[in-house]
Design a protein around this motif. Structure first.
Motif, short mmCIF file in Angstrom:
data_model
loop_
_atom_site.label_atom_id
_atom_site.label_comp_id
_atom_site.label_asym_id
_atom_site.label_seq_id
_atom_site.Cartn_x
_atom_site.Cartn_y
_atom_site.Cartn_z
N THR A 77 -18.27 -46.16 -36.15
CA THR A 77 -18.17 -47.22 -36.85
C THR A 77 -16.64 -48.31 -37.28
O THR A 77 -16.23 -49.28 -36.88
CB THR A 77 -18.76 -48.59 -36.11
N GLY A 78 -17.13 -47.79 -38.06
CA GLY A 78 -16.05 -48.27 -39.50
C GLY A 78 -14.25 -48.44 -39.33
O GLY A 78 -13.51 -49.06 -39.59
N LEU A 79 -14.21 -46.91 -38.40
CA LEU A 79 -12.55 -46.56 -38.18
C LEU A 79 -12.39 -47.96 -36.78
O LEU A 79 -11.13 -47.92 -37.09
CB LEU A 79 -12.50 -45.81 -37.47
N VAL A 84 -9.65 -52.25 -35.21
CA VAL A 84 -9.52 -53.85 -35.24
C VAL A 84 -8.62 -54.75 -35.78
O VAL A 84 -7.47 -55.51 -35.25
CB VAL A 84 -10.54 -54.30 -34.14
N ALA A 85 -9.54 -54.65 -37.07
CA ALA A 85 -8.64 -55.94 -38.03
C ALA A 85 -7.39 -55.37 -38.64
O ALA A 85 -6.42 -56.20 -38.48
CB ALA A 85 -9.36 -55.62 -39.30
N SER A 86 -6.57 -54.36 -38.36
CA SER A 86 -5.59 -53.81 -38.64
C SER A 86 -4.39 -53.81 -37.68
O SER A 86 -3.06 -54.21 -37.68
CB SER A 86 -5.05 -52.23 -38.81
N LEU A 87 -4.98 -53.50 -36.40
CA LEU A 87 -4.10 -54.42 -35.34
C LEU A 87 -3.63 -55.93 -35.09
O LEU A 87 -3.34 -56.80 -34.71
CB LEU A 87 -4.78 -54.12 -33.77
N ALA A 89 -4.69 -58.45 -37.69
CA ALA A 89 -4.09 -59.53 -38.96
C ALA A 89 -2.75 -59.59 -38.53
O ALA A 89 -2.13 -60.52 -39.57
CB ALA A 89 -4.49 -58.15 -40.26
N PRO A 90 -2.05 -59.07 -38.06
CA PRO A 90 -0.47 -58.98 -38.58
C PRO A 90 0.60 -59.80 -37.67
O PRO A 90 0.94 -60.46 -37.64
CB PRO A 90 0.48 -57.78 -38.20
N LEU A 91 -1.13 -60.48 -36.73
CA LEU A 91 -0.01 -61.53 -35.58
C LEU A 91 -1.62 -62.77 -35.93
O LEU A 91 -1.40 -63.30 -35.06
CB LEU A 91 -1.59 -60.74 -34.25
N SER A 92 -1.97 -62.40 -37.18
CA SER A 92 -2.62 -64.04 -37.69
C SER A 92 -1.80 -65.52 -37.29
O SER A 92 -0.90 -65.78 -38.36
CB SER A 92 -3.09 -63.79 -39.37
N PRO A 93 -2.58 -66.18 -37.10
CA PRO A 93 -1.59 -67.69 -37.04
C PRO A 93 -0.77 -68.37 -37.91
O PRO A 93 -0.14 -69.36 -38.75
CB PRO A 93 -1.74 -68.34 -35.61
N ASN A 94 -2.17 -68.02 -39.30
CA ASN A 94 -2.21 -68.74 -40.72
C ASN A 94 -2.57 -67.76 -41.41
O ASN A 94 -3.37 -67.13 -41.01
CB ASN A 94 -2.83 -70.11 -40.55
N PHE A 95 -2.54 -68.32 -42.64
CA PHE A 95 -3.50 -67.47 -44.02
C PHE A 95 -4.98 -67.56 -44.02
O PHE A 95 -5.22 -66.28 -44.17
CB PHE A 95 -2.47 -68.04 -44.87
N GLU A 96 -5.31 -68.64 -42.53
CA GLU A 96 -6.73 -68.71 -42.85
C GLU A 96 -7.19 -66.75 -42.47
O GLU A 96 -8.56 -66.23 -42.55
CB GLU A 96 -7.10 -69.65 -42.44
N TRP A 97 -6.59 -66.57 -41.17
CA TRP A 97 -6.90 -66.06 -40.30
C TRP A 97 -6.26 -64.86 -40.93
O TRP A 97 -7.49 -63.86 -40.41
CB TRP A 97 -6.38 -66.58 -38.98
N LEU A 98 -5.76 -64.76 -41.36
CA LEU A 98 -5.08 -63.73 -42.01
C LEU A 98 -6.07 -62.71 -42.92
O LEU A 98 -6.84 -61.92 -43.42
CB LEU A 98 -3.94 -63.46 -42.85
N ILE A 99 -7.19 -64.04 -44.15
CA ILE A 99 -8.06 -63.63 -44.67
C ILE A 99 -9.18 -63.29 -43.88
O ILE A 99 -10.03 -62.05 -44.56
CB ILE A 99 -8.88 -64.61 -45.20
N VAL A 100 -9.46 -63.86 -42.92
CA VAL A 100 -10.36 -63.71 -41.75
C VAL A 100 -10.51 -61.69 -41.38
O VAL A 100 -11.70 -60.98 -41.58
CB VAL A 100 -10.70 -64.02 -40.97
N ARG A 102 -8.88 -59.72 -43.04
CA ARG A 102 -8.52 -59.09 -44.32
C ARG A 102 -9.92 -58.75 -44.74
O ARG A 102 -10.03 -57.69 -45.39
CB ARG A 102 -7.46 -59.84 -45.65
N ILE A 103 -11.11 -59.57 -44.56
CA ILE A 103 -12.48 -58.81 -44.73
C ILE A 103 -13.01 -58.06 -43.98
O ILE A 103 -13.67 -57.57 -44.34
CB ILE A 103 -13.55 -60.84 -44.70
N VAL A 104 -12.69 -58.16 -42.04
CA VAL A 104 -13.01 -57.29 -41.59
C VAL A 104 -12.49 -56.28 -41.90
O VAL A 104 -13.55 -55.19 -41.49
CB VAL A 104 -12.80 -57.51 -40.12
N GLN A 105 -11.33 -56.02 -42.29
CA GLN A 105 -10.85 -54.86 -42.77
C GLN A 105 -11.60 -54.38 -43.69
O GLN A 105 -11.89 -52.67 -44.06
CB GLN A 105 -9.32 -55.11 -43.14
#
Length: 461
Positions: A77-79, A84-87, A89-100, A102-105
């Motif tokens: 499950t961790g994998l 999902v997070a690695s896929l 995160a680069p599509l984040s529309p702003n920094f707030e979503w990138l932090i989200v 990043r936490i999931v990762q």
């Protein structure tokens, strides 16, 4: 060990390396993220805070969750979560979503770290020490070469690549783990009949909530202290609320039967407590350089990400070379001499940072990196040896969890220190002030190590 055991270690190793790799690669990406999202340095620092706070919480929780739901299920499950997070995160529309993301990762990679060692301990019964040492190479090696990999990826493919690079590791680990990790045993009647409320009490959900909200509020309040000296009353109130929540957390942990952080253990074993305090201070020093120096090279000296990664490689290589040598030394002489030398090297490195100026040859930075790299190799073995020496065997599992928490808190405090010193913009003056503060911390660590040596000599006499 047979071939199956080696394949099992490889599958687990490819999974657990993702946590240290992603925590270290970002050190080279901070200036680029600051420019891309047009943010102050203090705001960008949350890319570090979020990862370590989530790791500090998720690793012990997932260790407990594996007892209820099964280690293989948690690992796989961790994998999936990390994928999902690695896929995304680069599509984040702003920094707030990138932090989200990043936490999931961080949560996903922590799930693997939390159970990876346990899987190897249970499934590999022959030459277990060798197996665990191989896994430690995955962990320390990933952290050591992370800045180099990050620098190369950002130089050629921009910051998005430090997330996409996880995907092949996740895919390989998932396929191998699916085939090599044995199926989980059926849960016991106690575990299967455990209610949600009992599970929340078991992981100390109220304690986790108080710790998380209090720490974040305190960080927000403290980071409002800009280098200009302007402090907003609103953020002062937020910081005070955070402090009160952390005090409430301490009170709660002392009363609850299943604490998130067993604070009563610290009071019962003062020698172990001092080891953890020293270890936290060691990590404040190490991660202040680890996260501060790449920003200094790129922002102040205008060194490219690629060359910054190459320079940072000297830190990792020195650490990797020093660790096995430290192990042999500590086996013969105990941890005190190695920890004393480590404190001396950190003091030398901190003083050298203060002597750097804007025209110093960039290669001279390698001296500070080498000093901190060797000291990190000595500390990674010496601190753990000192911990085991000062802790009763019957609580060694709890002690190891506390030890990892001390490491994460040290990393968080280092980022907080850099954010307060630098304010909104990373500058040469701020970097020199950082070096002065680190020198004071290193001298304090040197004093602690010397007192440890003196007390040890008195005990031997």
């Amino acid at each position: 060990m047979n071939a199956r055991s080696w394949w099992l270690m490889l599958s687990v190793g490819l999974g657990i390396l993702l946590n240290p790799l992603n925590s270290s690669m970002v050190s080279v990406a901070i200036p680029r993220l600051q420019n891309v999202f047009q943010l102050d340095f203090t705001v960008v620092s949350w890319i570090i805070f979020s990862f370590y706070i989530a790791s500090a919480i998720a690793q012990p929780v997932m260790g407990k969750a594996s007892d209820l739901f099964g280690r293989k299920k948690i690992f796989l499950t961790g994998l999936l979560v990390a994928f999902v997070a690695s896929l995304l995160a680069p599509l984040s529309p702003n920094f707030e979503w990138l932090i989200v993301f990043r936490i999931v990762q961080s949560i996903g990679t922590s799930m693997m770290v939390g159970v990876g060692m346990a899987i190897v301990r249970i499934q590999i019964t022959e030459k277990q020490a060798t197996a665990l040492s191989v896994l430690s190479i995955f962990l320390s090696g990933a952290a050591a070469i992370g800045p180099f990999i990050g620098g190369v990826l950002i130089h050629w493919w921009d910051w998005h690549a430090i997330f996409f690079v996880n995907i092949p590791f996740v895919a390989a680990s998932f396929l191998l783990a699916w085939r090599t990790i044995p199926k989980d045993e059926p849960p016991t009647s106690v575990a299967s009949n455990m209610s949600f409320r009992k599970w929340m009490n078991r992981i100390d959900a109220p304690g986790i909530l108080l710790f998380t909200v209090g720490l974040i509020a305190l960080l927000v309040g403290l980071l409002s202290a800009k280098s200009s000296g302007h402090i907003s009353l609103r953020y002062v109130i937020v910081g005070l609320i955070g402090l009160m929540l952390l005090l409430a957390f301490v009170r709660h942990e002392l009363k609850t039967t299943s604490p998130f952080i067993p604070l009563r253990t610290f009071a019962k074993y003062p020698a172990m407590t001092w080891v953890n305090i020293e270890f936290m201070l060691v990590n404040v020093l190490f991660y202040s350089l680890f996260f501060g120096l790449p920003s200094y090279l790129q922002t102040v000296r205008h060194v490219s990400e690629f060359h910054t990664g190459i320079l940072m490689l000297s830190l990792g290589l020195c650490s990797l070379v020093a660790s096995p040598l430290a192990g042999r030394w500590i086996e013969k002489s105990g941890p005190r001499p190695a920890l004393l030398l480590s404190a001396m090297l950190m003091t030398l490195g901190s003083v050298w940072i203060v002597t750097l100026n804007q025209t110093s040859p960039v290669i001279s930075v390698c001296l500070a990196l080498a000093a901190f790299g060797i000291s990190n190799g000595l500390n990674s073995v010496g601190m753990q040896a000192a911990l085991f020496k000062s802790s009763p065997k019957e609580i060694i599992g709890v002690v190891s969890g506390i030890f990892n928490t001390s490491r994460n808190l040290g990393a968080i405090l280092s980022s907080l220190l850099i954010g307060i010193v630098m304010g909104g913009k990373f500058s040469f003056e701020g970097f020199r002030w950082l070096g002065m503060i680190l020198t004071v911390f290193a001298l304090s660590l040197l004093f602690m190590s010397w007192r440890r040596r003196e007390s040890g000599q008195m005990e031997e006499s």
